[in-house]
Design a protein around this motif. Structure first.
Motif, PDB file in Angstrom:
ATOM      1  N   HIS A 132       0.831  -1.217   0.000  1.00  0.00           N
ATOM      2  CA  HIS A 132       0.000   0.000   0.000  1.00  0.00           C
ATOM      3  C   HIS A 132       0.856   1.255   0.000  1.00  0.00           C
ATOM      4  N   ARG A 133       1.866   1.287   0.859  1.00  0.00           N
ATOM      5  CA  ARG A 133       2.728   2.470   0.960  1.00  0.00           C
ATOM      6  C   ARG A 133       3.459   2.741  -0.354  1.00  0.00           C
ATOM      7  N   VAL A 134       3.941   1.683  -0.989  1.00  0.00           N
ATOM      8  CA  VAL A 134       4.644   1.829  -2.262  1.00  0.00           C
ATOM      9  C   VAL A 134       3.690   2.364  -3.332  1.00  0.00           C
ATOM     10  N   SER A 135       2.474   1.819  -3.361  1.00  0.00           N
ATOM     11  CA  SER A 135       1.485   2.262  -4.356  1.00  0.00           C
ATOM     12  C   SER A 135       1.167   3.744  -4.195  1.00  0.00           C
ATOM     13  N   VAL A 136       0.974   4.160  -2.958  1.00  0.00           N
ATOM     14  CA  VAL A 136       0.669   5.562  -2.684  1.00  0.00           C
ATOM     15  C   VAL A 136       1.837   6.451  -3.101  1.00  0.00           C
ATOM     16  N   ALA A 137       3.066   6.018  -2.796  1.00  0.00           N
ATOM     17  CA  ALA A 137       4.245   6.820  -3.121  1.00  0.00           C
ATOM     18  C   ALA A 137       4.420   6.957  -4.635  1.00  0.00           C
ATOM     19  N   LEU A 138       4.224   5.885  -5.369  1.00  0.00           N
ATOM     20  CA  LEU A 138       4.432   5.923  -6.815  1.00  0.00           C
ATOM     21  C   LEU A 138       3.344   6.690  -7.544  1.00  0.00           C
ATOM     22  N   LEU A 139       2.129   6.651  -7.008  1.00  0.00           N
ATOM     23  CA  LEU A 139       0.998   7.299  -7.676  1.00  0.00           C
ATOM     24  C   LEU A 139       0.633   8.652  -7.083  1.00  0.00           C
ATOM     25  N   GLY A 140       1.270   9.009  -5.976  1.00  0.00           N
ATOM     26  CA  GLY A 140       0.903  10.254  -5.315  1.00  0.00           C
ATOM     27  C   GLY A 140      -0.448  10.152  -4.635  1.00  0.00           C
ATOM     28  N   GLY A 141      -0.854   8.927  -4.313  1.00  0.00           N
ATOM     29  CA  GLY A 141      -2.160   8.662  -3.705  1.00  0.00           C
ATOM     30  C   GLY A 141      -2.751   7.412  -4.332  1.00  0.00           C
ATOM     31  N   LEU A 142      -3.797   6.890  -3.728  1.00  0.00           N
ATOM     32  CA  LEU A 142      -4.442   5.678  -4.253  1.00  0.00           C
ATOM     33  C   LEU A 142      -5.941   5.856  -4.122  1.00  0.00           C
ATOM     34  N   THR A 143      -6.475   6.771  -4.943  1.00  0.00           N
ATOM     35  CA  THR A 143      -7.884   7.125  -4.822  1.00  0.00           C
ATOM     36  C   THR A 143      -8.825   6.004  -5.248  1.00  0.00           C
TER      37      THR A 143
END
Length: 341
Positions: free
Chosen positions: A151-162
């Protein structure tokens, strides 16, 4: 020895244990992991010992969210060379294909994939994080570390995980549910068929700001050259074939060679070139399976005998004493004490 995991997965473990008032060296020693191995990310440690230590630390320190706390201290960098290929990918879908292909570099027991949403929601897919339980026991804390980091990696790469719709855990809550809701910021469900981040399908098409085709090509070239595809590693393929059939049919080099579409003598020569033999790989698989069934379940020893493909319980007893220096009942009494990890 069983499947391994890069020591980078324990990045932050020592300071976290110390902050919680624990003794990291005692925990490491209990599970046979050297303090020195944690100083080099590329060192390998047994994944069963790694996971059991996380569960033991959570219990001993009275910290049920230990895995999530450790995830908060980590980032994509723990994947080493794979991290460069992932972050330089153009889209989420491309990054997942790369991670799926090369996750064995981090651990041969772990995998990520894209699967249908377990709840059948339209326009939703499951980004799964999976551990092969034929190779190593299930660990709630290790699953929470893995999904938390995912989850943290996804948020960091996408600037969020809406587009995140829910997070799925195979186990029940070990921390107050509010802790999970605060961490993931969405619906969290338990008792799921697999660990997963369930997202709207359109998330797969989202692009990374870090995309760089040149860097990705170099990273993939390095991975392909330095880390041949795990399906080509003969001992790993033999181990998997034995694990899949153990307790179902008698393990033999002839049967495994047939599954791998090769001649038994050819298979033996290939294993010899890798410095091992069919008998050695079989013994390792039996050892790890027996340890899981004896220490992780209440199955009668007669049933464990069958599951690890021995014909007599006395054969199991002799093997367990050879492997661990204990009788099966003594090993079971030790429970999570770390013997044989």
């Amino acid at each position: 020895m069983g499947p391994m995991i890069r020591a980078a997965s324990l990045r932050g473990f020592v300071p976290l244990v110390e902050e919680l008032g624990g003794a990291p060296d005692a925990l490491l020693a209990r599970f046979g992991i050297s303090r020195g191995s944690l100083e080099a990310d590329d060192e390998l440690v047994p994944i069963t010992a790694h996971d059991r230590m996380l569960d033991a630390a959570a219990d001993a320190l009275g910290c049920p969210d230990f895995g999530l706390r450790l995830a908060e201290r980590q980032d994509l960098g723990i994947l080493g060379p794979l991290a460069i290929a992932v972050e330089s990918s153009s889209t989420v879908a491309e990054a997942l294909r790369c991670a799926s292909r090369f996750m064995f570099v981090h651990s041969t027991a772990l995998s990520v994939d894209v699967r249908p949403d377990p709840h059948g929601r339209r326009g939703v897919v499951a980004l799964t994080y999976y551990k092969d339980l034929r190779e190593s026991m299930y660990s709630p804390q290790a699953m929470e570390l893995g999904l938390g980091l995912f989850h943290r990696v996804s948020v960091a790469l996408l600037g969020g995980l809406t587009g995140l719709r829910s997070v799925e855990f195979p186990h029940g809550p070990v921390s107050p549910v509010r802790r999970y809701l605060d961490f993931f910021g969405c619906d969290v469900r338990f008792g799921a068929p697999a660990g997963a981040l369930c997202v709207e399908r359109q998330v797969l098409d989202e692009r990374f700001a870090t995309a760089n085709e040149t860097t990705r090509g170099i990273a993939l070239g390095h991975l392909t050259t330095q880390y041949p595809d795990s399906t080509g590693a003969i001992p790993a393929r033999v181990r998997l074939a034995i694990a899949e059939t153990l307790g179902v049919s008698a393990p033999s080099v002839v049967a495994v060679a047939r599954l791998l579409a090769t001649h038994p003598r050819t298979l033996q020569r290939q294993l010899a070139r890798e410095g091992t033999s069919f008998e050695t790989v079989l013994d390792d698989v039996r050892r790890d399976a027996a340890h899981r069934f004896i220490t992780g379940t209440d199955l009668p020893l007669s049933q464990v005998t069958t599951l690890v493909a021995f014909t007599e319980q006395s054969s199991l007893s002799h093997a367990v004493r050879r492997w661990f220096g204990l009788s099966p009942r003594e090993l079971r009494r030790l429970g999570s004490g770390g013997a044989g990890a």
